[in-house]
Scaffold this motif. Structure first.
Motif, PDB file in Angstrom:
ATOM      1  N   ALA A   1       0.436  -1.109  -0.085  1.00 14.36           N
ATOM      2  CA  ALA A   1      -0.595   0.200   0.236  1.00 14.36           C
ATOM      3  C   ALA A   1       0.845   1.465   0.057  1.00 14.36           C
ATOM      4  O   ALA A   1       1.696   1.345   0.682  1.00 14.36           O
ATOM      5  N   GLU A   2       0.088   2.602  -0.777  1.00 15.86           N
ATOM      6  CA  GLU A   2       0.917   3.746  -0.736  1.00 15.86           C
ATOM      7  C   GLU A   2       0.758   4.915   0.191  1.00 15.86           C
ATOM      8  O   GLU A   2       1.867   5.191   0.577  1.00 15.86           O
ATOM      9  N   ALA A   3      -0.255   4.208   0.923  1.00 13.06           N
ATOM     10  CA  ALA A   3      -0.677   5.011   2.353  1.00 13.06           C
ATOM     11  C   ALA A   3      -1.797   4.198   2.514  1.00 13.06           C
ATOM     12  O   ALA A   3      -2.392   3.297   2.136  1.00 13.06           O
ATOM     13  N   ILE A   4      -2.181   4.204   3.498  1.00 20.07           N
ATOM     14  CA  ILE A   4      -3.560   4.037   4.882  1.00 20.07           C
ATOM     15  C   ILE A   4      -4.890   5.096   4.642  1.00 20.07           C
ATOM     16  O   ILE A   4      -4.409   6.083   5.051  1.00 20.07           O
ATOM     17  N   SER A   5      -5.672   4.622   4.769  1.00 22.89           N
ATOM     18  CA  SER A   5      -6.875   5.752   5.123  1.00 22.89           C
ATOM     19  C   SER A   5      -7.635   4.374   6.070  1.00 22.89           C
ATOM     20  O   SER A   5      -7.883   3.425   6.653  1.00 22.89           O
TER      21      SER A   5
ATOM     22  N   LEU B   1       3.454   4.634   6.437  1.00 22.37           N
ATOM     23  CA  LEU B   1       3.166   5.344   5.629  1.00 22.37           C
ATOM     24  C   LEU B   1       2.261   6.307   6.206  1.00 22.37           C
ATOM     25  O   LEU B   1       1.516   6.796   7.367  1.00 22.37           O
ATOM     26  N   PRO B   2       1.669   7.518   5.192  1.00 18.92           N
ATOM     27  CA  PRO B   2       1.287   8.715   5.087  1.00 18.92           C
ATOM     28  C   PRO B   2      -0.466   8.320   5.753  1.00 18.92           C
ATOM     29  O   PRO B   2      -0.926   6.844   5.024  1.00 18.92           O
ATOM     30  N   VAL B   3      -1.119   8.364   6.100  1.00 18.76           N
ATOM     31  CA  VAL B   3      -2.451   7.732   7.092  1.00 18.76           C
ATOM     32  C   VAL B   3      -3.605   9.404   6.735  1.00 18.76           C
ATOM     33  O   VAL B   3      -3.426  10.667   6.338  1.00 18.76           O
ATOM     34  N   LEU B   4      -4.467   9.036   5.883  1.00 17.33           N
ATOM     35  CA  LEU B   4      -5.678   9.633   5.862  1.00 17.33           C
ATOM     36  C   LEU B   4      -6.773   9.427   6.094  1.00 17.33           C
ATOM     37  O   LEU B   4      -7.358   8.382   7.089  1.00 17.33           O
ATOM     38  N   ARG B   5      -7.280  10.942   7.341  1.00 22.93           N
ATOM     39  CA  ARG B   5      -9.188  10.438   7.866  1.00 22.93           C
ATOM     40  C   ARG B   5     -10.276  10.731   6.641  1.00 22.93           C
ATOM     41  O   ARG B   5      -9.964  11.968   6.403  1.00 22.93           O
ATOM     42  N   LYS B   6     -10.796   9.262   6.710  1.00 28.29           N
ATOM     43  CA  LYS B   6     -12.119   9.643   5.752  1.00 28.29           C
ATOM     44  C   LYS B   6     -13.166   9.419   7.250  1.00 28.29           C
ATOM     45  O   LYS B   6     -13.619   9.184   8.134  1.00 28.29           O
ATOM     46  N   ASP B   7     -13.871  11.152   7.005  1.00 28.11           N
ATOM     47  CA  ASP B   7     -15.225  11.281   7.515  1.00 28.11           C
ATOM     48  C   ASP B   7     -16.177  12.091   6.371  1.00 28.11           C
ATOM     49  O   ASP B   7     -15.651  12.687   5.551  1.00 28.11           O
ATOM     50  N   PHE B   8     -16.888  12.258   7.101  1.00 27.58           N
ATOM     51  CA  PHE B   8     -17.731  13.748   6.793  1.00 27.58           C
ATOM     52  C   PHE B   8     -17.846  14.932   7.450  1.00 27.58           C
ATOM     53  O   PHE B   8     -18.487  15.195   7.970  1.00 27.58           O
ATOM     54  N   ILE B   9     -16.163  15.517   6.730  1.00 27.40           N
ATOM     55  CA  ILE B   9     -15.844  16.498   7.347  1.00 27.40           C
ATOM     56  C   ILE B   9     -17.125  17.933   7.382  1.00 27.40           C
ATOM     57  O   ILE B   9     -17.063  18.059   5.829  1.00 27.40           O
ATOM     58  N   VAL B  10     -17.571  18.590   8.225  1.00 25.54           N
ATOM     59  CA  VAL B  10     -18.050  19.695   8.344  1.00 25.54           C
ATOM     60  C   VAL B  10     -17.925  20.859   8.885  1.00 25.54           C
ATOM     61  O   VAL B  10     -19.224  21.560   8.309  1.00 25.54           O
ATOM     62  N   ASP B  11     -17.625  21.187   9.176  1.00 25.27           N
ATOM     63  CA  ASP B  11     -16.342  21.850  10.337  1.00 25.27           C
ATOM     64  C   ASP B  11     -15.428  21.966  10.372  1.00 25.27           C
ATOM     65  O   ASP B  11     -14.276  21.196  10.066  1.00 25.27           O
ATOM     66  N   LEU B  12     -14.454  23.285  10.056  1.00 28.43           N
ATOM     67  CA  LEU B  12     -13.243  23.858  10.279  1.00 28.43           C
ATOM     68  C   LEU B  12     -13.154  23.110  11.815  1.00 28.43           C
ATOM     69  O   LEU B  12     -11.448  22.595  11.880  1.00 28.43           O
TER      70      LEU B  12
ATOM     71  N   HIS C   1      -4.330  17.413  15.533  1.00 30.67           N
ATOM     72  CA  HIS C   1      -4.133  17.104  16.577  1.00 30.67           C
ATOM     73  C   HIS C   1      -4.254  15.427  16.683  1.00 30.67           C
ATOM     74  O   HIS C   1      -3.269  15.314  17.586  1.00 30.67           O
ATOM     75  N   LEU C   2      -5.353  14.980  15.531  1.00 35.61           N
ATOM     76  CA  LEU C   2      -5.380  13.163  15.715  1.00 35.61           C
ATOM     77  C   LEU C   2      -4.070  12.782  15.288  1.00 35.61           C
ATOM     78  O   LEU C   2      -3.066  11.558  15.696  1.00 35.61           O
ATOM     79  N   GLY C   3      -3.132  13.523  14.417  1.00 36.15           N
ATOM     80  CA  GLY C   3      -2.175  12.514  13.273  1.00 36.15           C
ATOM     81  C   GLY C   3      -2.196  12.549  12.117  1.00 36.15           C
ATOM     82  O   GLY C   3      -1.407  12.028  11.146  1.00 36.15           O
ATOM     83  N   ALA C   4      -3.208  12.800  11.432  1.00 36.36           N
ATOM     84  CA  ALA C   4      -4.196  12.781   9.926  1.00 36.36           C
ATOM     85  C   ALA C   4      -2.364  13.047   9.186  1.00 36.36           C
ATOM     86  O   ALA C   4      -2.490  14.490   9.535  1.00 36.36           O
ATOM     87  N   ASP C   5      -1.884  12.594   8.191  1.00 40.66           N
ATOM     88  CA  ASP C   5      -1.426  13.077   7.416  1.00 40.66           C
ATOM     89  C   ASP C   5      -2.426  14.328   6.161  1.00 40.66           C
ATOM     90  O   ASP C   5      -1.523  15.021   5.193  1.00 40.66           O
ATOM     91  N   ALA C   6      -3.699  13.376   6.295  1.00 46.46           N
ATOM     92  CA  ALA C   6      -4.451  14.019   5.057  1.00 46.46           C
ATOM     93  C   ALA C   6      -5.661  13.990   5.777  1.00 46.46           C
ATOM     94  O   ALA C   6      -5.942  12.863   6.277  1.00 46.46           O
TER      95      ALA C   6
END
Length: 263
Positions: free
Chosen positions: A84-88, A112-123, A131-136
């Motif tokens: 894998a090139e990244a983790i989601s 590997l870089p870590v992508l946070r997947k969620d329904f982001i609706v707020d700054l 803060h959690l450490g997500a790279d993307a």
């Protein structure tokens, strides 16, 4: 209906978080040095290499429970060994069984870089992701106004976090391409947000509309190497794969077959 319910609950959840942990407290806990570039890994089109973002999710509305018998740490290690090139990691709790702790855990387990997947609706959630450490982070164009998209992209730049800006429809894709500034990756999601059905024909049509200088990742519905090859001909930068890896008895081998074909 599904999306409306998700967003309604998500907004209530964010408001509660703001009370429990105010924005300034979030910012004070950010570790700025723990950064891995997601964008650099997927910024180029028409590479000979097949790059896969391997996803961990406990459940989904379309597939039901997926991770109830899957060990998180072992799964992430298998993803890394499989190439894998990244983790989601999906952090949405109600419908996907996610947890914010997955971000930090994935960073500790993998290089590997870590992508946070969620329904982001707020700054607030962008700061929270850092803060959690997500790279993307994943941003979904269909749930954000053009103004919000610009605001969130700017905020991600300020907090040194990469963006995968996702479209499910041609209208949303047009909106994304109008604001493309060379700093984020475009996602084409084959899944319809209303019916939750996968439509590769629509996704294929959308991929062809993306200029060659714009990095693009194909998401949802990847089942085998044939699906990979179908979109690879259009020079996509990478593929986000989740369900088949979560269901696989051998996720490491499944990843290798997606990348290299039958062994």
């Amino acid at each position: 209906m599904f999306l409306k319910e998700v967003l309604k609950k998500k907004k209530l959840c964010v408001e509660k978080k703001k009370v429990t942990m105010p924005l300034k407290e979030l910012e004070s806990g950010i570790q700025w040095s723990n950064r891995r570039s997601f964008f650099q890994r997927f910024s180029k089109r028409y590479s000979n290499e097949i790059k896969i973002i391997a996803e961990f999710k406990n459940a989904s509305p379309s597939s039901g429970f997926l991770g109830d018998k899957v060990d998180f740490a072992e799964q992430i290690l298998k993803y890394e060994r499989g190439g894998a090139e990244a983790i989601s990691v999906v952090t949405e709790q109600t419908y996907f069984g996610g947890d914010n702790s997955y971000v930090k855990s994935a960073k500790e387990i993998s290089f590997l870089p870590v992508l946070r997947k969620d329904f982001i609706v707020d700054l607030y959630e962008i700061v929270e992701s850092k803060h959690l450490g997500a790279d993307a982070v994943l941003l979904v164009a269909e749930i954000l106004t053009p103004e919000k998209i610009k605001e969130f992209i700017k905020a991600c730049s300020e907090y040194d976090i990469d963006v995968l800006l996702e479209a499910h429809t041609e209208e949303a894709l047009s909106q994304i391409l109008r604001v493309f500034d060379g700093t984020f990756v475009v996602g084409i999601n084959s899944r319809d947000l209303s019916s939750l059905r996968v439509d590769h024909y629509r996704a294929e049509r959308m991929v062809r509309q993306v200029p060659q200088n714009v990095p693009v990742i194909l998401e949802s519905g990847i089942r085998d190497k044939n699906d990979i090859d179908r979109f690879k001909q259009y020079g996509v930068s990478g593929f986000l794969v989740g369900t088949i890896l979560m269901r696989a008895k051998d996720p490491e081998g499944t990843l290798k077959r997606l990348k290299y074909g039958a062994s």
